[in-house]
Structure formats: structure tokens, C-alpha cells
Design a protein around this motif. Structure first.
Motif, PDB file in Angstrom:
ATOM      1  N   THR A 348       0.846  -1.199   0.000  1.00  0.00           N
ATOM      2  CA  THR A 348       0.000   0.000   0.000  1.00  0.00           C
ATOM      3  C   THR A 348       0.878   1.245   0.000  1.00  0.00           C
ATOM      4  O   THR A 348       1.948   1.262   0.592  1.00  0.00           O
ATOM      5  N   GLU A 349       0.408   2.273  -0.661  1.00  0.00           N
ATOM      6  CA  GLU A 349       1.050   3.591  -0.586  1.00  0.00           C
ATOM      7  C   GLU A 349       0.113   4.511   0.172  1.00  0.00           C
ATOM      8  O   GLU A 349      -1.102   4.483  -0.031  1.00  0.00           O
ATOM      9  N   ILE A 363      -2.584   1.179  -4.289  1.00  0.00           N
ATOM     10  CA  ILE A 363      -2.265  -0.211  -3.957  1.00  0.00           C
ATOM     11  C   ILE A 363      -1.503  -0.798  -5.127  1.00  0.00           C
ATOM     12  O   ILE A 363      -1.877  -0.575  -6.289  1.00  0.00           O
ATOM     13  N   SER A 364      -0.458  -1.563  -4.821  1.00  0.00           N
ATOM     14  CA  SER A 364       0.196  -2.276  -5.918  1.00  0.00           C
ATOM     15  C   SER A 364       0.108  -3.778  -5.698  1.00  0.00           C
ATOM     16  O   SER A 364       0.027  -4.260  -4.563  1.00  0.00           O
ATOM     17  N   LEU A 365       0.078  -4.498  -6.810  1.00  0.00           N
ATOM     18  CA  LEU A 365      -0.043  -5.963  -6.788  1.00  0.00           C
ATOM     19  C   LEU A 365       1.038  -6.554  -7.677  1.00  0.00           C
ATOM     20  O   LEU A 365       1.435  -5.937  -8.676  1.00  0.00           O
ATOM     21  N   CYS A 366       1.486  -7.751  -7.297  1.00  0.00           N
ATOM     22  CA  CYS A 366       2.422  -8.463  -8.168  1.00  0.00           C
ATOM     23  C   CYS A 366       2.111  -9.957  -8.084  1.00  0.00           C
ATOM     24  O   CYS A 366       2.031 -10.506  -6.990  1.00  0.00           O
ATOM     25  N   VAL A 367       1.896 -10.592  -9.227  1.00  0.00           N
ATOM     26  CA  VAL A 367       1.530 -12.007  -9.218  1.00  0.00           C
ATOM     27  C   VAL A 367       2.707 -12.920  -9.565  1.00  0.00           C
ATOM     28  O   VAL A 367       2.754 -14.063  -9.127  1.00  0.00           O
ATOM     29  N   ASN A 368       3.644 -12.448 -10.376  1.00  0.00           N
ATOM     30  CA  ASN A 368       4.907 -13.151 -10.538  1.00  0.00           C
ATOM     31  C   ASN A 368       5.976 -12.156 -10.937  1.00  0.00           C
ATOM     32  O   ASN A 368       5.666 -11.010 -11.297  1.00  0.00           O
ATOM     33  N   PRO A 376      -3.619   3.574  -8.592  1.00  0.00           N
ATOM     34  CA  PRO A 376      -3.702   4.858  -7.892  1.00  0.00           C
ATOM     35  C   PRO A 376      -5.146   5.112  -7.483  1.00  0.00           C
ATOM     36  O   PRO A 376      -6.074   4.813  -8.240  1.00  0.00           O
ATOM     37  N   LEU A 377      -5.349   5.624  -6.260  1.00  0.00           N
ATOM     38  CA  LEU A 377      -6.717   5.783  -5.768  1.00  0.00           C
ATOM     39  C   LEU A 377      -6.984   7.180  -5.217  1.00  0.00           C
ATOM     40  O   LEU A 377      -8.108   7.655  -5.266  1.00  0.00           O
ATOM     41  N   ASP A 425       0.487  -2.753   6.290  1.00  0.00           N
ATOM     42  CA  ASP A 425      -0.546  -2.778   5.254  1.00  0.00           C
ATOM     43  C   ASP A 425      -1.873  -3.309   5.802  1.00  0.00           C
ATOM     44  O   ASP A 425      -2.940  -2.804   5.460  1.00  0.00           O
ATOM     45  N   ALA A 426      -1.771  -4.323   6.683  1.00  0.00           N
ATOM     46  CA  ALA A 426      -2.992  -4.898   7.243  1.00  0.00           C
ATOM     47  C   ALA A 426      -3.730  -3.852   8.088  1.00  0.00           C
ATOM     48  O   ALA A 426      -4.963  -3.815   8.101  1.00  0.00           O
ATOM     49  N   LYS A 427      -2.966  -3.021   8.796  1.00  0.00           N
ATOM     50  CA  LYS A 427      -3.623  -1.984   9.599  1.00  0.00           C
ATOM     51  C   LYS A 427      -4.306  -0.943   8.713  1.00  0.00           C
ATOM     52  O   LYS A 427      -5.390  -0.452   9.030  1.00  0.00           O
TER      53      LYS A 427
END
Length: 928
Positions: A348-349, A363-368, A376-377, A425-427
Motif C-alpha cells: 500500500t502507498e 495499492i500495488s499488486l504483483c503475481v509473478n 492509484p486511488l 498494510d494490514a492496519k
DNA sequence: GACATCACG
DNA sequence: GACGTACGTGATGTCC
């Protein structure tokens, strides 16, 4: 020499050596190729120790190590369930089996095994032969199945306990002589080997029956005469099973040997052959030791780094291009991808670092590896406006829409979420109604295997394990006054940075996760690190109520006192100067006033620490005033002033941040603010705790482990006197003092007890005469005398310390009782740092085990208190603090104390009780 | 940003 | 025989 009268045959039970070695040592691997060799190392150590022990008049003339071969023997033909409940051989032990044979041969000791026969049968045959030839035989094993052989010149030796088992020893164990051992075993059975025996009859009863009837056959023939109806029926009903059991436990003394007892004559080892084997195994310490004994040159073992080839193939991070996700359709595509892979790295940013306050920006995601995106939000478009406009930047999907799409995936049990410092990030996600689970955390994975080697931040891990320097955040935000927050970063700049973080996290996970198992710390990670994350997150959210007015009043009072002291100090010094400057103070004390004891440190400045000033206080009035001023200054700046700035505007509470990886030993650390060092030792400081309060109708409850580190020391070092004192609930320092100074407990003086207390703590820290002398302010020789006496009275402590340091030197780490590893990379360094590393190595298992205990308690706590109205707020190393409604205090204390006192179960069984003291009150000062 | 100092277990 | 020493942390103020 032909075996005969005057000869002495030693038979070593090879399997027993191997299994003991395997379980006693951590899963070591050969450095050059990762071959598991822990059991071989232990086996060689045991052989060498055995050889070294054979210098007396009773040395053997003949010796052999006997191994088991194959798993099928004639006993399986008799009973197909024989040893059927044995667990399969551990995967990492299997490849070591042939190496233990090679080791035996390298030591030039006869190595024998026969297909279809157990080692025990070969041993039995040889022992009987030796006896019949008029010689003696010692079986080096503690296996009870071999006890039937004892007598007539045959003995057993428990190598571990160095205890001889003779006829008396066998009688003690079985209640009958060696010749009737099989009868007892036939009745009692053996759950380890799956020998059935007679149901409901154990060794005690079996011995009673055999002693009464003479032999098993006699007993079975006259079973009708047995008075107890149940016992009688059992023997009659299970006669066949009992007779089978006897055949199973009866060793075969007529194994058709393929060699002669004369072949087993003791032979000198060939140094070249032995040392080259040890070199091949890369046993540095052992080959050095053996070379010394043999008077040969120790082989040079190259320090070969393991090939980095096992790192998964990944596209170069520098070549990566990342996608910016701007609408629901694109996001859905990425969510689908996570389901295809089953895992996703998430990052998370936010607008800052305080996760209680900051807002989600993206939020960024990476699958491989190489395949990542940034969503961007909440970026703002401030490009045209010097002060930044609050208008949202173009090209972003609504935050809520993105979260609605992501939430099912982030909470899906089948998708593993991977984060670097997932607590953060969980918080953040929690504040937006998303509970991330299940998850892995690369920071914790690194900590579990590399504590003590390096830190576990993403930049350090990326450079070390991926050879890549991540884009510095400063290049986006700038530094100092002109620093901006992440929401002001243009999206096209944010994407490469943010997506790269997720990409790096995923790559780190791919590299580091498999190594958890190889390093033997999977259990540590899964039971002591990862489960702590949600627990700490909840504690941090709970926060603790702090009364601003109390702090503010104290600040004012401190300021007034300080002003008064400052004036007096300037008066005494004869000039104005900055009391808070050690440099200026040193010049006043030692140059202007010419007080004695001016010592300059490495920077050339006078040292003005509390020890020096306390000594000087007898010479002059000024140093004492400075000490008073410093105490107030500390309390004001660090506590009464700073704490107020940490009171959260929304909650009215102070929310610290705990770091799981902050301390190498397994302890937590606390920061922003540090709530683990709130004053308590001085009366003035202690009053700061009055500002830590409970909500209306509640109280603070504090529960702390009593003397937990000393209890652990007593357990790990095996000090019976200390253990007994703890069991009896004695005053441990008084008891130590009594032992050391020969003062009866009822004549104990506070001063003698104080000295013993200092020594007890000193031991935990890796005591030195110098350190103790300084602590007690006594001459060094006297301090050394105390330490010598302590070791004399508690010799186990010295053994523990020596063994711990040796373990660290051999392995490069030390371990807690729960398996946590603390690396000690400097332990073999020479020079001034050597003592430092040794003391740290001695302390780490003790401090670390205590840390593991309270971690286990904390992890269990949410479930334990879920039906109680209390909240867990703080942890201070051996203390937990709860906020509890007044009417639930007793029940809370009961439940929490139960969890804490039994926190080591079932992983570790302590020889000493863990005791938890409890207190309660309207504020922390009263509760503690 | 390094250093000295001092608060805690 | 000399060396430099208690173990583990984090926050603050000074000074360069």
C-alpha cells in the motif's frame, strides 16, 4: 591377536549413535553443496569422544560399530506388524546413513552390518562369542533390548550418561535378572517396537509374575493358579501373543557372521584417510581437533559459498515495465490473475508512516516476477499550484470501488497475500474494512532465518538477495522542508516505484520462503513470528489512554525545578554555560574547576556519564546538581513533553508501534513513542506512570513474569539448587547469597543479598570481573573472587556458558529452547570485539527464550479473552498490560495468568515453574 | 548524522 | 599478558 582371555570387545550400537547425533544437532548442511550432514557431524564427534576416552587400563582390544541393514528381518516374517508403527526415517537423515559407515571406516574402526539381521542380533552373537572365549564385552548402548545379554563378563555402557549397566542395573530396570529380561518384555510388550505383549500388563506386574513363577513358560503353564481373575484371564487368552512376543524380543545369538571376532582388533587410524574424510565433509572444528590429537597437519577447508543457482530465474528488475490500473475492468483482470497464481504480493502507498492517521493513496499488486501493477486511488493533482490543489488527479478509479473488488480476494482463504512488513498494510486495510488473510511476510521470513546478520528492511533485502537497489522514496518525495506526501506524486512517477515494491516483495518471497525449511526455522516463523502480526496490530489500535493534563502539569513543575537548578549550577561554575552539553560541562568540571578523574573518550571529549558524576559528587557540589538537572531534563523532554505529542486526536490515546524484528533476540521493540521504557526506577520518574490511565469504570491490570530469565537459566544450565529454590518459591537472590557466602538464610543482610543479585544478573549477561566490579563499585579482584565462588558452587553455569560459546563458534548461531536462531557472525573474530560477541551469545538464548515464552502467551491471548470485556494494551518484555472493567478484573487475571504461566506448553517442558505476578489500579503506577 | 546520555527489561 | 567488557532496546540534545 586371537580373541581370548584378557581381551575386551567393545560393540557400539551404530543406530543409537546416529539417532542421538541427529536429534542433538541442528540440521546442518555442507556449505559447498547443501548436503545434510548434521547427523554425520554428531556421529563423528561421538566416535572421536569415544576414542579419546579409551586411554585407560580398561581400553578395548577389539572394537566394532554395528549397524542395522535393511528394514526387513526374520522378525517381520514372524509378525508383520513388528516395528510397524515406526515413523519413516527423516528425509534429511536418509542420505547420511552411508556416510556414517564411511566415517566409521575412516576412523579405522571395524564396521559391520548384515542384510536381514538387526544390529542387536549381531551384537548378541558377538557378545556371546566373546564371553565363551573367556574375554569381556562392553556394549555401548542404552537400548533395553540389549540388557538380556548382560552378565558373565558382558556389560553395557550408556555413553550419554557415562554409566555402566551391569546385572544390578538390569535388575533395577526390569525387576529381574538379565536371563529373565525377555520373559518380562514378552509380557510387558513394547510400544516402540510394536511388540504386543499381554494387554494391561506392564514391566512391574510382569516382573512380579516372573519372580513368583520362575520363568515365562512356567507362568503360562500354571496361569490357572493366578488369583487375580482379570490377570489370569489375560494370560490364558493371550498365550499365543505372549509367546510370539518372546520370540520377537529374544535376540538371535547364532547369527551366521560373515566375519570373525578376530577381525575386530583395535587399529590405529590412518591420519591421511581420516582427515581427508573430515575435509570432504567440511568439518572444520573437528578436523582441527583430531589433527591436533594425531599430531598431523589440519587440512585446509576452503570456504566455498553456496552457488546462487537455486535462486529462481527471474527477469531483470531493471527491465520491468509496470501497468497503471485505472478502471474496474483492468483491476478485475489482475484479480483474476491472482486466482490463477494462488498468491499475490500486495503493497500500500499512503500519505505518511503513522498507520493510525495516514490515508490510503494507492495499492500495488504483483503475481509473478516482473508482472506487477499500481492502482492509484487518491492522488491529487497539484501540478499547477504551488501549494497543491486538492482536486483528485485524472485517471483513477474510485477508492471504494477498488476496495469492493479487492476485498473478497484479500480475504479469500485460498489466496496467499505476501507483504513486506504486513502489519503496516494490514492496519491500513483494516481501517477500510478489509481483513487481510492469510498472509506471508518477507520481513518476518528474513528475520526468522537471518536475525543478527543484517536488518530486514526491503532495501537491504533487495540489495542482498536480488542484487537490485530499489527506487529511493526520496527521489519522489524530496527531503526536508520541501518534502511532499505520496498523494502529491504524479501517477506516472508513482507507478514504477510502487509496482516495483510489490515486484521486489514477491521476488524476495520466492527466494527466502523455501530457505525457511532449509534453515530449520519454519516452525519459528509459523508459531512465533507470523501469528503475532494480528495480535500486535490489535494492541496498537487499542492504544493506552494518557492524561494530557497530568503530563502538562508535570512538565511545568519540571521546568521550574530545572530553571532553579540551572541558576545554581551557573553560580557554582562561576559562569553561564549549556548544562545539556556534555562537552561544555566536561570543560567546566575538569579544566576550569580542575576536578580529578577527567577521562577523555575516543572523540577526545571528557566523559561525563552518570558514573563519573556520582563519583565527583563527593568532591564538589556541582556534579550532583547536574545529575538532578539531567534527570529532570530527561523526564521532561522524553516523557512529559513528548508523550503529549503522541496522543491521537481521534482516540485520545497513545498508539505505539511494535517491531517484531527490532531486537535480534526475539524481543519486541516499541517506538513512536517507545512505551517500553517509561520510567519506574526513580520515584520522580515513576510518577509519569500516573498519567497512563484506564477509561471510566475500568482499571489497568499488569501481569508480569517473576524472574523469568533466571528461571530459564536454572533450566538450561541444569542447576539443581536454583531449580529447587524456584520450586520452593524461595527468594532466589537470598538463596544464591546464602550458597556463595555461607550465610544462613535467616541471617541474610540486604547488602549480601544485593551482591548476589548483581551476580545473578551478571551471569545472564555473560559475566566479567570488570563489569561486576563496576556495577557493585568494588575492587576488580574482589569481584573476580565472587565470580569464581559462584562457578564453584554452580559449576553447571560455567559449563553452560562454555558450551553455548562453543556452539556459536561451531554453528555461527545460538538457539532458544523454542528453536529461534540468533546468528553470531562475529563470534570467531579476534580482537576487542571477541568478548562482546561471546557475552551476546551467552545472553541470547536466555533473553530469547523468555521472549519466545511471552510471544506464545500473546498469540494465545485473543482467543483466551474473547468472551471477556478486557483489552490487551501493552507488552514490556516480561509484562502485559490490560484495560479491564472493574467487575471483570478477577476473572481476567485468572485467565491471563493461566495462559502466561503455561505458555511454554507443550513445546517445552520447564523444570521450574513460571510464576506470574499481577497488579491493578486506576493508573500504571498503581498497577505495576 | 554521529555521539553521548539515559529511560526500560 | 593485554585487551576492553556487563545483555537487549529507543529518544533526545548537542555539535559538526
Amino acid at each position: 591377536m586371537a580373541f581370548g582371555k584378557g581381551c575386551h570387545l567393545h560393540l557400539i550400537d551404530g543406530s543409537a549413535f546416529i539417532f542421538r547425533a541427529y536429534h542433538a544437532l541442528p540440521p546442518l548442511t555442507r556449505k559447498s553443496d547443501g548436503l545434510p550432514i548434521g547427523a554425520v557431524a554428531g556421529f563423528c564427534n561421538m566416535l572421536q569422544r569415544y576414542v579419546e576416552g579409551n586411554n585407560g587400563s580398561d581400553a578395548p582390544t577389539h572394537v566394532a560399530v554395528i549397524f542395522d541393514k535393511g528394514s526387513h528381518t526374520f522378525r517381520n516374517d514372524m509378525y508383520d506388524l513388528y516395528k510397524a508403527n515406526r515413523e519413516a526415517m527423516p528425509e534429511d537423515l536418509r542420505p547420511q546413513m552411508p556416510l556414517t559407515r564411511e566415517a566409521t571406516i575412516a576412523f579405522n574402526i571395524a564396521c559391520e552390518e548384515m542384510e536381514g539381521f538387526e544390529a542387536d542380533d549381531i551384537i548378541a552373537t558377538l557378545a556371546v562369542q566373546a564371553r565363551d572365549l573367556g574375554g569381556r564385552c562392553t556394549i555401548i548402548s542404552s537400548d533395553k533390548d540389549l540388557m538380556q545379554l548382560v552378565g558373565g563378563g558382558v556389560e553395557m555402557l550408556d555413553a550419554m550418561k557415562n554409566k555402566v549397566i551391569d546385572v544390578e542395573g538390569v535388575e533395577e530396570k526390569f525387576g529381574v535378572g538379565p536371563n529373565r529380561v525377555v520373559d518380562v518384555q514378552a509380557l510387558a510388550g513394547d510400544s516402540v517396537d510394536n511388540v504386543p505383549g499381554a494387554p494391561g500388563i506392564g514391566v512391574k506386574t510382569a516382573a512380579l509374575l516372573i519372580n513368583e513363577y520362575g520363568t515365562l513358560e512356567e507362568l503360562l503353564d500354571r496361569a490357572e493358579e493366578i488369583k487375580q481373575p482379570k490377570r489370569r484371564q489375560t494370560l490364558i487368552d493371550h498365550r499365543a501373543q505372549i509367546e510370539l512376543s518372546k520370540r520377537l524380543v529374544q535376540l538371535d545369538e547364532n547369527t551366521p557372521l560373515t566375519f570373525s571376532i578376530d577381525d575386530l582388533e583395535v587399529r590405529e587410524p590412518d591420519p591421511d584417510r581420516l582427515l581427508s574424510f573430515l575435509a570432504e565433509m567440511e568439518f572444520r572444528t573437528l578436523s582441527k581437533r583430531i589433527a591436533e590429537k594425531l599430531g598431523a597437519e589440519a587440512p585446509v577447508i576452503e570456504d566455498v559459498a553456496p552457488p546462487a543457482a537455486d535462486a529462481p530465474e527471474m527477469p531483470d528488475l531493471k527491465d520491468a515495465t509496470y501497468e497503471t490500473v485505472r478502471d474496474a475492468a483492468a483491476l478485475q483482470k489482475w484479480i483474476d490473475l491472482t486466482y490463477e497464481h494462488g498468491h499475490v504480493a500486495v503493497d500500500t502507498e499512503t500519505t505518511g508512516l503513522n498507520e493510525m492517521i495516514v490515508d490510503l493513496v494507492g495499492i500495488s499488486l504483483c503475481v509473478n516476477a516482473g508482472h506487477a501493477c499500481y492502482i492509484p486511488l487518491a492522488h491529487k493533482d497539484g501540478s499547477d499550484d504551488l501549494f497543491g490543489s486538492d482536486a483528485p488527479a485524472e485517471g483513477q478509479m474510485p477508492l471504494q470501488e477498488a476496495l469492493d473488488l479487492l476485498k473478497p480476494m484479500l480475504e479469500d482463504e485460498s489466496i496467499l497475500k505476501i507483504g513486506q512488513n504486513m502489519k503496516y498494510d494490514a492496519k491500513i486495510f483494516h481501517r477500510y474494512g478489509v481483513e487481510v488473510a492469510p498472509f506471508d511476510d518477507t520481513m518476518l521470513i528474513s528475520y526468522a532465518q537471518h536475525a543478527g546478520l543484517h536488518n530486514h528492511g526491503m532495501d537491504a533485502l533487495s540489495e542482498r538477495y536480488l542484487g537490485h537497489t530499489p527506487i529511493p522514496i526520496k527521489s519522489l518525495l524530496g527531503t526536508g522542508k520541501s518534502q511532499i506526501t505520496f498523494d502529491r506524486v504524479p501517477i506516472d512517477e508513482a507507478t514504477p516505484y510502487a509496482a516495483e515494491d510489490a515486484d521486489i516483495t514477491l521476488r524476495l518471497w520466492q527466494v527466502l520462503k523455501p530457505q525457511l525449511h532449509e534453515k530449520g526455522v519454519t516452525t519459528v516463523y509459523e508459531t512465533l513470528e507470523r501469528p503475532l502480526v494480528p495480535v500486535l496490530a490489535q494492541m496498537e489500535r487499542n492504544g493506552v489512554k494518557v492524561d494530557r493534563d497530568t503530563l502538562s502539569r508535570m512538565s511545568n513543575a519540571f521546568a521550574q525545578k530545572m530553571a532553579g537548578l540551572e541558576a545554581e549550577i551557573h553560580e557554582l561554575a562561576g559562569q553561564d554555560f549549556n548544562v545539556g552539553s556534555p562537552k561544555q560541562l566536561g570543560e567546566i568540571l575538569f579544566d576550569k574547576l580542575e576536578l580529578p578523574g577527567g577521562k577523555k573518550g575516543k572523540t577526545g571529549a571528557y566523559s561525563t556519564g552518570v558514573d563519573i558524576l556520582e563519583d565527583l559528587a563527593t568532591e564538589h557540589e556541582l556534579p550532583g546538581k547536574v545529575l538532578d538537572w539531567r534527570q529532570l531534563s530527561k523526564l521532561k523532554s522524553t516523557y512529559t513533553d513528548a508523550l503529549q505529542t503522541h496522543i491521537n486526536a481521534d482516540t485520545g490515546r497513545v498508539h505505539t508501534s511494535y517491531s517484531i524484528v527490532g531486537a535480534n533476540t526475539g524481543r519486541l521493540s516499541s517506538s513512536e513513542p517507545n512505551l517500553q521504557n517509561i520510567p519506574v526506577r526513580s520515584e520522580e520518574g515513576r510518577r509519569i506512570r500516573e498519567a497512563f490511565v484506564a477509561e471510566q469504570g475500568n482499571v489497568l491490570v499488569s501481569l508480569d513474569y517473576s524472574q523469568i530469565e533466571l528461571r530459564i537459566l536454572a533450566h538450561v544450565a541444569g542447576i539443581d539448587a536454583l531449580k529447587q529454590a524456584f520450586k520452593d518459591g524461595q527468594d532466589i537472590h537470598a538463596m544464591t547469597a546464602s550458597e556463595m557466602f555461607d550465610v544462613p538464610l535467616d541471617e541474610m543482610t540486604p547488602d549480601v543479598r544485593r551482591k548476589a543479585k548483581a551476580i545473578n544478573f551478571g551471569v545472564i549477561y555473560g559475566i566479567s570481573g570488570f563489569g561486576l566490579a563496576r556495577n557493585l563499585r568494588i575492587p576488580r579482584a574482589e569481584a573476580q573472587g565472587f565470580i569464581d565462588r559462584y562457578f564453584e558452587r554452580f559449576p553447571g553455569i560455567r559449563t553452560y556458558m562454555d558450551e553455548t560459546v562453543q556452539f556459536a563458534k561451531d554453528h555461527g548461531y545460538v538457539q532458544t529452547l523454542f528453536g529461534r536462531k540468533i546468528n553470531t557472525p562475529e563470534i570467531n573474530a579476534k580482537g576487542p570485539g571477541a568478548g562482546f560477541s561471546k557475552r551476546a551469545a551467552i545472553n541470547a538464548p536466555i533473553q530469547g527464550t523468555a521472549a519466545d515464552v511471552i510471544r506464545r502467551a500473546m498469540i494465545q491471548m485473543p482467543a483466551a479473552i474473547k468472551d471477556l470485556p478486557c483489552k490487551m494494551l501493552l507488552q514490556v518484555h516480561d509484562e502485559l498490560i490490560f484495560e479491564v472493567p472493574e467487575d471483570a478484573v478477577d476473572e481476567t487475571i485468572n485467565v491471563v495468568r493461566g495462559i502466561m504461566e503455561n505458555a511454554s506448553d507443550p513445546a517445552v517442558k520447564f523444570d521450574v515453574p513460571l510464576v506470574v505476578d499481577a497488579g491493578q489500579g486506576a493508573n500504571w503506577a498503581e498497577a505495576h
